[in-house]
Design an enzyme around this catalytic site. Sequence first.
Site, PDB file in Angstrom:
ATOM      1  N   HIS A 197      49.590 -23.718  39.171  1.00 19.18           N
ATOM      2  CA  HIS A 197      50.772 -22.928  39.531  1.00 19.18           C
ATOM      3  C   HIS A 197      50.597 -21.459  39.114  1.00 19.18           C
ATOM      4  CE1 HIS A 197      55.388 -23.297  40.305  1.00 19.18           C
ATOM      5  NE2 HIS A 197      54.905 -22.154  40.754  1.00 19.18           N
ATOM      6  N   ILE A 198      49.606 -20.806  39.722  1.00 20.90           N
ATOM      7  CA  ILE A 198      49.276 -19.427  39.348  1.00 20.90           C
ATOM      8  C   ILE A 198      49.491 -18.459  40.508  1.00 20.90           C
ATOM      9  CG2 ILE A 198      47.669 -20.084  37.531  1.00 20.90           C
ATOM     10  CD1 ILE A 198      45.376 -19.525  39.540  1.00 20.90           C
ATOM     11  N   GLY A 199      50.387 -18.803  41.435  1.00 19.79           N
ATOM     12  CA  GLY A 199      50.590 -17.971  42.621  1.00 19.79           C
ATOM     13  C   GLY A 199      50.806 -16.502  42.337  1.00 19.79           C
ATOM     14  N   ARG A 232      56.577 -25.447  46.484  1.00 22.00           N
ATOM     15  CA  ARG A 232      57.002 -26.257  45.348  1.00 22.00           C
ATOM     16  C   ARG A 232      56.441 -27.658  45.537  1.00 22.00           C
ATOM     17  NH1 ARG A 232      57.895 -22.218  43.366  1.00 22.00           N
ATOM     18  NH2 ARG A 232      59.785 -21.342  42.446  1.00 22.00           N
ATOM     19  N   ARG A 257      63.350 -21.342  60.167  1.00 20.35           N
ATOM     20  CA  ARG A 257      64.704 -21.523  60.681  1.00 20.35           C
ATOM     21  C   ARG A 257      65.083 -20.430  61.672  1.00 20.35           C
ATOM     22  NH1 ARG A 257      68.236 -22.053  55.318  1.00 20.35           N
ATOM     23  NH2 ARG A 257      66.794 -20.371  54.768  1.00 20.35           N
ATOM     24  N   GLU A 284      54.922 -30.961  36.726  1.00 23.45           N
ATOM     25  CA  GLU A 284      54.107 -29.901  36.133  1.00 23.45           C
ATOM     26  C   GLU A 284      54.419 -29.773  34.644  1.00 23.45           C
ATOM     27  OE1 GLU A 284      54.668 -26.309  38.377  1.00 23.45           O
ATOM     28  OE2 GLU A 284      53.833 -27.158  40.215  1.00 23.45           O
ATOM     29  N   GLY A 312      58.951 -16.463  55.265  1.00 22.82           N
ATOM     30  CA  GLY A 312      59.667 -15.479  54.478  1.00 22.82           C
ATOM     31  C   GLY A 312      58.745 -14.321  54.145  1.00 22.82           C
ATOM     32  N   ARG A 313      59.062 -13.602  53.067  1.00 21.79           N
ATOM     33  CA  ARG A 313      58.245 -12.444  52.693  1.00 21.79           C
ATOM     34  C   ARG A 313      56.791 -12.827  52.461  1.00 21.79           C
ATOM     35  NH1 ARG A 313      62.884 -12.170  49.512  1.00 21.79           N
ATOM     36  NH2 ARG A 313      64.270 -10.382  49.850  1.00 21.79           N
ATOM     37  N   ILE A 314      56.572 -13.944  51.743  1.00 26.71           N
ATOM     38  CA  ILE A 314      55.198 -14.347  51.426  1.00 26.71           C
ATOM     39  C   ILE A 314      54.495 -14.836  52.687  1.00 26.71           C
ATOM     40  CG2 ILE A 314      53.765 -15.897  50.049  1.00 26.71           C
ATOM     41  CD1 ILE A 314      56.069 -15.883  47.954  1.00 26.71           C
TER      42      ILE A 314
END
Length: 319
Positions: A286-288, A238, A178, A267, A156-158
């Site tokens: 979880h600091i993306g 995730r 996909r 978490e 995807g975008r990331i």
Amino acid sequence: MKKPKVLVTRQVASEAISLLKTVAEVDVWERDEPIPRDLLLKRVEEADAILTMLTERVDEELLNRAKQLRVVANMAVGHDNIDLAACKERDIWVTNTPDVLTEATADLAFALLMATGRRLTEANRFLLNGEWTAWSPSLMAGQNVYGSTLGIIGMGRIGEAVARRAKGFGMRILYHNRNRKEQAEAETGAQLASLEVLLRESDYVVLLTPLSEETRLLMGEKEFSWMKPTSVFINVSRGGTVDEGALYQALVKKQIWAAGLDVFQQEPVPANHPLLSLPNVVALPHIGSATEQTRGEMARLAAANIVAVLEGQKPLTAL
């Protein structure tokens, strides 16, 4: 005329709160921790809009209490905390915050890849613990990053942003998705591959898929067995996309070389989690998207979505 009410479930950028106050009365949970469930259910009863985080479940129980709710603005790209079907049945808009966090999350993914591959946190602990007594050729030897093969699961975008960074490191890039991404292929030289081929050939595997029934526990015992014993696994998607027990066994049995994790199934992650005991795991809380600028933009976009709905317009980033 009485102003509508907006519930904000965490402290966010002041600019976002100011924007909301132009059209609504704003109720902010001001502690920097999740709002207790019972209090959330009580406060949502009078809310026309709610600005949520991934830590809040927007489910049937909550929606049954929120009789006048018109929009749920999630300050995240993901939305697995929200029952989209239940919201649709009630004609409640649901929005997220795509695009604005792409580059920051890609930075974090690549930083985690490099920190894990080059054993940076392990080397830092080694130094601070006073264990460095002499230099040797094998001291904290890691894995090459430049010129290695990167496998991206979820283009995807990331994923595309990570691929752009990898191109600068001369990496061969494989991706599993996909749909074929021809523009990304042209821009970065990435090649579409089956999941098995990607896992067998990659030196670094970066997992970037959203969490869905299709991707839940996507990486399990079989998938880790396909990876090289010198390979590094990175998860910035995730926690639910990975079988953590299988990952632990793959690391202990040296089926893979190391793992870098920004997300976990539970978490905050318990301090006694088995994965945290391993020296070849780099773990983050979880600091993306956690830069001052990005979190501010996420809050402002969530607020703008709410303002649009309360003013009778279509939100900017509806799901």
